[in-house]
Scaffold this motif. Structure first.
Motif, short mmCIF file in Angstrom:
data_model
loop_
_atom_site.label_atom_id
_atom_site.label_comp_id
_atom_site.label_asym_id
_atom_site.label_seq_id
_atom_site.Cartn_x
_atom_site.Cartn_y
_atom_site.Cartn_z
N ALA B 130 2.27 -21.07 12.00
CA ALA B 130 2.46 -22.17 12.89
C ALA B 130 3.40 -23.24 12.37
O ALA B 130 3.11 -23.83 11.47
CB ALA B 130 1.23 -22.61 13.22
N SER B 250 -13.46 -24.38 25.44
CA SER B 250 -12.13 -24.37 25.11
C SER B 250 -11.85 -25.35 23.85
O SER B 250 -10.98 -24.98 22.87
CB SER B 250 -11.20 -24.87 26.04
N LEU B 253 -12.96 -23.25 20.73
CA LEU B 253 -12.07 -22.18 20.39
C LEU B 253 -10.66 -22.73 19.94
O LEU B 253 -9.98 -22.22 18.90
CB LEU B 253 -11.56 -21.33 21.51
N SER B 254 -10.40 -23.80 20.21
CA SER B 254 -9.05 -24.42 19.62
C SER B 254 -9.33 -24.94 18.29
O SER B 254 -8.33 -24.62 17.37
CB SER B 254 -8.71 -25.69 20.39
N GLU B 257 -9.27 -21.20 16.31
CA GLU B 257 -7.93 -20.29 16.20
C GLU B 257 -7.29 -20.81 14.85
O GLU B 257 -6.39 -19.96 14.76
CB GLU B 257 -7.04 -20.46 17.36
N HIS B 258 -7.62 -22.12 14.43
CA HIS B 258 -6.92 -22.48 13.10
C HIS B 258 -7.05 -21.56 11.86
O HIS B 258 -5.98 -21.16 11.10
CB HIS B 258 -7.59 -23.69 12.83
N GLN B 284 -13.34 -16.91 27.40
CA GLN B 284 -12.04 -17.50 27.06
C GLN B 284 -11.60 -16.93 25.85
O GLN B 284 -10.15 -16.76 25.80
CB GLN B 284 -12.20 -18.98 26.70
N LEU B 288 -6.93 -14.97 24.41
CA LEU B 288 -6.29 -15.78 23.35
C LEU B 288 -5.37 -14.97 22.56
O LEU B 288 -5.80 -13.88 21.86
CB LEU B 288 -7.24 -16.49 22.40
N PRO B 289 -4.24 -15.25 22.15
CA PRO B 289 -3.14 -14.47 21.37
C PRO B 289 -3.75 -14.56 19.86
O PRO B 289 -3.58 -13.52 19.08
CB PRO B 289 -2.00 -15.07 21.47
N ARG B 290 -4.36 -15.41 19.58
CA ARG B 290 -4.89 -15.58 18.18
C ARG B 290 -6.66 -15.16 17.90
O ARG B 290 -7.39 -15.52 17.43
CB ARG B 290 -4.72 -16.95 17.65
#
Lengths: 428, 428
Positions: B130, B250, B253-254, B257-258, B284, B288-290
């Motif tokens: 990232a 959401s 999950l955000s 994903e870290h 969800q 997710l890609p991660r």
């Protein structure tokens, strides 16, 4: 005193070098005591109080009665002095309160910053020859203004198991919530981990010897914050022919009496003044009770002659003194341009000792060059800045796309998704 | 996800426990590289860049041409997004400027506080999956507002010897004065000691992996300040039946994903909401890609049911979350009373990712419970508060006696003498 004329810039670093303390040899001791206090609590604290302070204490918490006794023991003159100092420190620190910062950065996007108190703090006040009740004022007064809920004070007991009455009087006056007869490494460890008697705190303030300094550093590894890293106290004076040599000498000596490792520097554009100050120092030194200490610090002191104010400023900024006295014709030049200093004292009638006690500024200041990157203790030292944001339906529509683009570019799809879901919801 | 209903207060500490990192095994590595960079400078930096980043770089300073190239590579959409974010961050941080605090504490005793920039600062921006150009904004924008003279940015090169164009574009946009292709321990060491190519700085900001975290801690032993101690990122949400389960999911999950060690907690007074959020998270998560990373963090996450808002608040304050989302009917109750949180997000349309990128608040925030004792990065992080005092002849006569009494009581005769001399002088 070491006189240095027109040092070249290449030599500044070595001339201005502070003594570097080597703490490696005491680090193991500190770690050992931390471990013992962490696992054994109060019994370890009692053990080390016996060992280091030479007294075994049953109840380490100072009682109401002890405080009453202390109040009776402090003279009215000293009480009045402490109260005037408290009043000035209060005025200056209360003025540092900041209002809520509120900005609507984009329509519908409200952001604000508020400061809230650090709930639990610990104050360390050394014992020994100088009972630093002035430091109690400097730490407990702003803590009270900030609204800290728990203010714990630790100070080592003397051989009779007591804390100096002036310290107790001041702590009581300034709203300290708990006073404990514990000093040294064991005090810092106890406030770091908490024991049955001694509360765990979030931030520890206050000066101390090298053991306390290393203990405070170690405390930070266990999630506790500290006021700042500590080093020997320092004074740098810039003076020219408008200065009074006797005043300058008295200020240098008041710094020198703190300890043999105190840093004392005079920078001047006048060779004559340097010579006169040197003479005055010798004269005044003779009659000081702490002559032995001051003499050693003075022997290491430096009197530096430079050609002009511009060079002087550059040299001073490179040093970054804890205390900086300006006694020159063009004092504004230094006031305006000094970039690195803890506290600045301006003019012939502003001795450092005014700031140490009564003027209202804080005397807990960055030493050892830390004036380059740390503030002295101030109201904010007892607060945290927190931010808030509230975004309306319009607001998220205004900035949503931007968040999506940036999150995508950083490869954080779930960050994007948190916005996408909301934007979709608003389109229905 | 771990559902916990009505935990008793005794269990809070263990439920809210963060993972404790053990850095002992990497400390020796970090110390070794510091020593080598301190003695060998740039050649050591080059050596470790080859070793860790797999590339040998001739000129580690990013050139004008490389920046021009980067500007061309960034899409207009992303440029516009970065500029809107910059504008909001600027507005919010510029509003944090504080005026000079001036108080005449006693007649003739003028005290004031002014903030001046930390002259030399270093920003560390990690490389890897990232490219955190958003962190460049969060650090370089307030540094520019504060007036820091030197802003050095270090970021590791990729395998082709380059830094991500969005990072270069943003750094250039925000007035960074020097950009260097150096990462990891060697970057922190170089900014601590200075090399021929990399300037020594007074304070280092920015996130990083465990090696960078330990390196920043070690830097503080060499006189460098750091923004704050670092730990894995965290989010705590308090939500009730007025919250939208899909939004809450959401946001969780955000955060997740870290990294696999991200801390994700939901506190709710509604069992129904907890169940719905759990379902939504699973749904969800799938797309997710991660996903692999988020899944592990979610597995450790906690959904905590409590009886009422009062208990919820107490539990949250005990945790002190880095990010705190409030999605409840009575949001003001939490806004008013929360004592420990880094940044607070209020209402259904305020996802954490808004604050990560665009709202204007800073995303460099205290993790690991440090919200109890540290502020997030703000304008003041780039400034030092200095104090000044100027005492007139009348002023010293007003407070002189008080200083004398206090200095005498602390056994500091030279401090007293500095005042006595001046008082005598005025009596003639």
């Amino acid at each position: 005193m070491n006189k240095i004329y027109n040092p070249t810039k290449e030599t500044w670093q070595s001339i201005l070098k502070r003594p570097t303390a080597n703490f490696n040899d005491i680090e193991e001791t500190v770690k050992g005591i931390f471990k013992e206090v962490q696992t054994k609590g109060d019994s370890a604290v009692t053990k080390y109080t016996s060992l280091f302070d030479g007294i075994t204490i049953g109840n380490i918490e100072v009682s109401e009665n002890e405080i009453k006794e202390a109040i009776n023991l402090v003279s009215d003159d000293l009480k009045n002095a402490i109260q005037l100092a408290k009043s000035n420190i209060e005025k200056f620190h209360a003025a540092q309160k900041t209002a809520k910062v509120f900005v609507e950065t984009t329509e519908g996007v409200q952001c604000w910053q508020e400061k809230r108190p650090i709930q639990k703090i610990g104050l360390y006040i050394p014992g020994g020859t100088a009972p630093l009740f002035s430091t109690v004022l400097m730490l407990a007064v702003p803590a009270q203004i900030a609204g800290c809920q728990e203010v714990v004070l630790c100070s080592p007991p003397d051989k009779s198991g007591k804390i100096n009455p002036a310290i107790l009087y001041t702590a009581n006056l300034c709203g300290v919530t708990k006073i404990l007869k514990v000093g040294g490494i064991q005090a810092i460890a106890a406030m770091t981990f908490g024991t049955v008697t001694i509360p765990k705190v979030y931030k520890i303030f206050g000066p101390g010897n090298q053991f306390v300094t290393v203990a405070k550093q170690l405390a930070t590894q266990f999630g506790v914050a500290i006021d700042m890293p500590a080093g020997p106290s320092e004074l740098l004076i810039v003076a020219d022919d408008t200065a009074v040599p006797a005043f300058i000498a008295s200020d240098l000596l008041s710094q020198a009496e703190h300890g043999t490792d105190s840093q004392v520097i005079l920078v001047s554009t006048s060779k004559e003044l340097i010579d006169k100050v040197e003479e005055e120092v010798q004269k005044q030194l003779e009659v000081l009770p702490r002559k032995a200490i001051a003499e050693k610090a003075i022997a290491n002191s430096k009197l530096i002659f430079v050609e002009n104010d511009k060079i002087a400023l550059e040299l001073i900024d490179e040093y970054g003194p804890e205390h900086f006295i300006i006694s020159t014709k063009d004092e504004d030049f230094y006031v305006r341009n000094i970039g690195n200093a803890g506290s600045v004292f301006i003019g012939n009638y502003t001795p450092e000792s005014a700031g140490d006690y009564v003027s209202g500024t804080n005397h807990t200041l960055p030493t050892n060059g830390y004036a380059k990157n740390y503030s002295g203790v101030n109201l904010d030292s007892f607060l945290k800045a927190m931010t808030f944001q509230k975004i309306s339906e319009i607001g998220i529509q205004n900035i949503g796309k931007t968040i999506e683009i940036m999150a995508e570019a950083e490869g954080l799809q779930a960050h994007k998704n948190a916005v996408t879901l909301r934007l979709k919801d608003l389109k229905i």
